[in-house]
Design an enzyme around this catalytic site. Structure first.
Site, PDB file in Angstrom:
ATOM      1  N   ASP A 347       0.807  -1.154   0.178  1.00 60.48           N
ATOM      2  CA  ASP A 347      -0.010  -0.129  -0.102  1.00 60.48           C
ATOM      3  C   ASP A 347       0.719   1.131  -0.020  1.00 60.48           C
ATOM      4  O   ASP A 347       2.154   1.130   0.380  1.00 60.48           O
ATOM      5  CB  ASP A 347      -1.001   0.086   1.403  1.00 60.48           C
ATOM      6  CG  ASP A 347      -1.864   0.938   1.247  1.00 60.48           C
ATOM      7  OD1 ASP A 347      -2.245   1.814   0.218  1.00 60.48           O
ATOM      8  OD2 ASP A 347      -2.357   1.535   2.387  1.00 60.48           O
ATOM      9  N   ASP A 642      -4.312  -2.355   5.053  1.00 54.93           N
ATOM     10  CA  ASP A 642      -4.890  -1.690   6.509  1.00 54.93           C
ATOM     11  C   ASP A 642      -6.150  -1.993   6.829  1.00 54.93           C
ATOM     12  O   ASP A 642      -6.727  -2.238   7.570  1.00 54.93           O
ATOM     13  CB  ASP A 642      -4.191  -0.480   6.852  1.00 54.93           C
ATOM     14  CG  ASP A 642      -4.361   0.361   5.644  1.00 54.93           C
ATOM     15  OD1 ASP A 642      -5.111  -0.022   4.766  1.00 54.93           O
ATOM     16  OD2 ASP A 642      -3.799   1.517   5.706  1.00 54.93           O
ATOM     17  N   ASP A 646      -8.611  -4.944   1.864  1.00 51.80           N
ATOM     18  CA  ASP A 646      -7.213  -5.552   1.664  1.00 51.80           C
ATOM     19  C   ASP A 646      -7.326  -6.987   2.296  1.00 51.80           C
ATOM     20  O   ASP A 646      -6.401  -7.838   1.949  1.00 51.80           O
ATOM     21  CB  ASP A 646      -6.181  -4.899   2.427  1.00 51.80           C
ATOM     22  CG  ASP A 646      -5.752  -3.530   1.889  1.00 51.80           C
ATOM     23  OD1 ASP A 646      -5.859  -3.224   0.674  1.00 51.80           O
ATOM     24  OD2 ASP A 646      -5.482  -2.615   2.577  1.00 51.80           O
TER      25      ASP A 646
END
Length: 909
Positions: A347, A642, A646
């Site tokens: 990310d 997070d 995801d």
């Protein structure tokens, strides 16, 4: 809304849920949504709500399917490795060594208990997602505002949302006033999304559906009203839950290798023992009892009883080391998987970047030209300075722009134990920090320019305005917002700024425009007509979430280690691409959007994923497909995340890494690793530790198998040649016990070898025994066997008797294994160095334990009675040590020769 839509009977399509594909609700007008769901402005009647609840079920995610605990426990024994261990226990029992059998069975039970506890990650992740649905919701039912449990919401319910509320179901907004929703759990966006009631474009990505409020997200500001369009499993969160449930858990590279090794080894051991038994009875005329003893000796020698236990301990030590690097391991084999990682999908926000918006540049118009002022410093800390090419103080030149950004602003900065944090919107916090860098005091300025009124930000007009009375009694309106919308209310022609806006956007900056309007006297209240025209455009400020400096260094280390880093983010392509260039993800990073991923077939996506450095505006399905595409090439994929969005890809990845600070519980439950500091550099440190763990496991295997092989070959050779065995079965068992519990375990504590991150990742399909390892097993096994028979024959030739000869052989083997351990400690470099000679504390403690054990084995009367040993003379002891030194020299020469000739590459060793 359509008040005439009275009953659902007029809309038979409603009975097939969902009425409209979930991707299309955002593209309909709210009148169309109300008509299709048969709901009036007064809301559903109590009776209709009850009927729909019965038809569609509660607004809750389904309980994850589970297995009975006993079944889960017994399935932990279903592997070739466990059968292999049980065979070792049976062999020990056959010899009457109940303690050894008990140790093996204890290892089996411990491994089963660990697996039982770690089982069911998908169920835990699903339970964590279920908890994200809001417990209560305010709805309109029969013209009355009532509070109901979120489970009772149905499609067609009208919900009322306010700041701080958690959205209870997927909702099509029919009214939005200054509404900002934090959608980070679904989109990964660090900035709250502005909402408005107009339809969004058909096919818009999740993060661009401004007319929708999604279940589990949080209203950050403003208020709104909407019609529930999807509940329970039909919501975006529910869809993600289904994705998690569909993901099959993957075996880690180490577990796959150990399982394959165990299967082959077990069949080889069984076949070899059976053949040896038949040969002894049929050819050498052994009695049944003698043949059985010989086969049992073979089994005891061939079974590396301590191997699984030492692997487990090595992994556990890696867990402790990684915890010191801010990486908490939730599943033991993930330690080794990290070391095999060849691709890290990361990310952007907060992992590769600081997740702290920073004002990077001020753009002003002076004399008909555009000038720029650069701002130094990162994060919210008000430390930095303003610099430009012009003459004079840039802070004075931009004074009015800076004051506008500070006053049309509701954020505050706080210093908590040396860490600056923002209370309020991140971009507003960055403006406060910018003002302090320029020498302005927020307290003084806000005190001198008291606020009289404001117009909050609204997605309909995309700016905020505030009315102030100045220190001399003057009045001013300050405005900030989207550059195009602020320019639209100003005298300044927009054409002057188009190039500057485009240039800043291309560099990945988020832009705000600023304007001011001077008044002779302040109005009684600030209304939209007061700011709709006649303002003076003050300039632009560009913001960026800066890369973490340590992430830049970590990515460079990844590239040198042959590990590709792919950014997968919900952010816009231009922003993500700019950050990728600053991070050095690639020389010329390729950026692909989620829409392009959707358009690609699975086959085409494999090639796209291999050459792409950045995936932007991605959905949960996009991330899942990208991970699978990379895995299809044989890559070992680590995935960071997070948000709830995801969780499926975290579970699909070979090793999922969740953020400990900002990560949702669903992400943490789906992952094997949790980063305490949300820092990409910690991932690279964990990869380094993972490589160290795998190195140490390989060292332990490289030490265990050849030494066991020497014992086995000695037994086989004795039977084939029809001579007396140089060791008794009990003595073979003693060697295995004393060494595996000491020297083998010491290898688990070995530090990282130099240059470990300069090697390429090992191929995921590489077997547990590489070509070099197989060569070592054969070579060392033969050396051990030849030396054992040579010492045995020499002792008998000197007339020392069978018991003394066997005692000398056992001590010789133990000494050789000690020296071989020092050779194995450095597989990729010379072991005869000062560092190699000193060893580690663990090696020295193990060495003392082995020497003490061997003295007891040789000289202690009770041990002599058990193992039929004899005391060895001093000169014989010197000769045994000399043999060990000779073995060390031979193997070091072999290692150097192989490196010089290039027979094995670093990866193959």
């Amino acid at each position: 809304m359509n008040d005439a839509a009275a009953t659902p009977a007029a809309h038979p399509a409603y009975d097939t849920a969902p009425v409209v594909p979930a991707a299309e609700w955002h593209a309909l007008t709210h009148e169309e949504v109300a008509g299709r769901l048969a709901v009036a402005a007064s809301g559903l009647s109590v009776e209709e709500a009850a009927a729909r609840l019965a038809r569609h079920g509660p607004n809750a995610l389904p309980e994850p399917p589970g297995r009975h605990p006993l079944l889960r426990f017994f399935t932990q024994f279903n592997s070739a490795l466990i059968y292999f261990l049980l065979a070792g226990a049976a062999a020990a029992l056959a010899l009457g060594h109940h303690i050894d059998a008990g140790v093996i069975l204890a290892v089996v039970l411990i491994n089963a208990a660990v697996g039982f506890v770690q089982e069911g990650k998908a169920e835990q992740a699903l339970r964590a997602i279920r908890s994200m649905i809001a417990p209560h919701a305010s709805v309109m039912r029969a013209s009355r505002r009532v509070s109901v449990h979120a489970h009772q919401l149905v499609p067609g319910d009208i919900v009322l949302l306010e700041a701080g509320d958690r959205v209870p179901a997927d909702t099509r907004l029919i009214r939005a006033r200054g509404m900002l929703i934090d959608e980070a759990i679904l989109t990964g966006e660090s900035v709250a999304a502005a909402k408005r009631e107009e339809p969004a474009a058909s096919g818009a990505p999740l993060g661009d559906r401004h007319s929708m409020a999604f279940s589990g997200t949080t209203v950050a500001a403003g208020q709104g009203t909407g019609i529930v369009v999807s509940t329970g499993p039909h919501t975006e969160i529910g869809r993600i839950g289904r994705l998690i449930a569909e993901v099959e858990p993957l075996a880690t590279p180490l577990l796959r290798q150990v399982d394959a090794f165990a299967r082959r080894f077990t069949w080889l051991a069984i076949g070899g023992a059976a053949a040896l038994f038949l040969f002894a009875v049929g050819v050498r005329d052994y009695g049944w009892t003698d043949a059985l003893i010989a086969v049992v000796a073979l089994a005891v020698g061939v079974v590396p009883e301590g191997l699984p236990a030492v692997i487990t301990i090595t992994l556990a030590i890696g867990v402790r080391r990684m915890a010191a690097r801010n990486a908490v391991i939730r599943r033991l084999p993930a330690v080794e998987t990290l070391g095999a990682t060849s691709v890290i999908c990361s990310d952007k926000t907060g992992t590769l970047t600081r997740n702290e918006m920073t004002a990077r540049r001020l753009i002003l118009a002076r004399g008909g030209d555009i000038v720029e002022i650069e701002v130094s410093g990162t994060g919210y800390a008000p430390e930095g300075e303003l610099a430009w090419q012009g003459a004079g103080d840039p802070a004075i030149e931009a004074d009015e722009l800076l004051r506008c950004g500070l006053l049309c602003n509701d954020a505050h900065l706080h210093n908590e134990k040396g860490i600056w944090r923002v209370e309020g919107d991140p971009m507003e916090g960055a403006l406060v920090s910018l003002a302090v860098k320029a020498g302005l005091s927020p307290a003084v300025e806000r005190g001198s320019w008291g606020r009289l009124d404001e117009i909050p930000f609204d997605a309909a007009y995309r700016f905020m305005a505030s009315l102030h009375r100045g220190p001399q009694g003057e009045a001013a309106i300050f405005v900030k917002g989207a550059p195009e919308d602020v320019l639209a209310i100003c005298y300044e022609p927009g054409g002057l700024w188009e190039a500057a806006i485009a240039r800043a956007a291309a560099q990945g900056e988020r832009l705000l425009g600023f304007a001011a309007k001077r008044l002779d006297a302040p109005p009684a209240r600030l209304d939209f007509p007061d700011v709709s025209e006649g303002c003076d455009f003050l300039g632009l400020i560009g913001f960026i979430d800066p890369p973490r400096p340590e992430a830049v260094a970590a990515i460079a280390e990844c590239r040198s280690a042959g590990i590709a880093v792919t950014m997968i983010t919900g952010d816009h392509a231009a922003t993500a691409g700019a950050i990728a260039r600053q991070l050095g993800l690639a020389d010329d990073p390729v950026v692909v959007t989620g829409a392009q991923v959707d358009a690609a077939s699975d086959a085409d996506l494999v090639g796209i994923a291999a050459r792409t450095a950045v995936f932007a505006r991605t959905s949960p399905e996009n991330k899942l497909r990208i991970v699978r595409a990379l895995q299809s090439t044989g890559a070992v994929v680590a995935m960071t995340g997070d948000g709830v969005n995801d969780a499926p890809s975290l579970r699909q990845a070979d090793v999922g890494i969740a953020m400990g600070r900002k990560g949702t519980e669903a992400a943490k439950q789906a992952a094997e690793v949790v980063l305490l500091d949300d820092n990409f550099a910690s991932i690279v440190a964990a990869v380094k530790e993972g490589r160290t763990v795998y190195d140490n496991i390989r060292k332990m295997i490289a030490w265990t198998l050849p030494t066991n092989g020497g014992e086995v070959l000695a037994v086989i050779a004795a039977i084939l040649l029809g001579i007396t065995m140089p060791m008794s079965p009990a003595q073979i068992l003693w060697i295995n016990l004393i060494l595996s519990a000491t020297l083998g375990l010491a290898l688990a504590f070995e530090p990282t070898e130099p240059g470990i991150m300069a090697r390429p990742p090992r191929p995921s399909r590489t077997g547990l025994l590489t070509r070099f390892m197989l060569w070592r097993v054969v070579l060392v096994s033969l050396l051990f066997t030849l030396v054992a028979f040579a010492m045995f024959a020499l002792s008998l030739w000197r007339g020392q008797g069978l018991e003394m000869a066997r005692t000398i052989v056992v001590n010789t083997l133990v000494v050789m294994e000690i020296f071989y351990l020092f050779n194995v400690r450095f597989l990729h470099m010379n072991s005869i160095t000062w560092r190699g000679a000193l060893g580690t504390p663990a090696v020295l403690v193990a060495l003392v334990a082995v020497v003490a054990g061997q003295f007891a084995f040789t000289y202690l009367p009770v041990m002599q009675a058990i193992f039929d040993t004899r005391p060895i003379a001093f000169l014989d002891g010197v000769m045994i040590v000399a043999v060990g030194v000779g073995l060390m020299v031979v193997l070091e020469l072999e290692k150097a020769l192989l490196r010089r000739l290039g027979v094995f590459t670093a990866a193959q060793m």
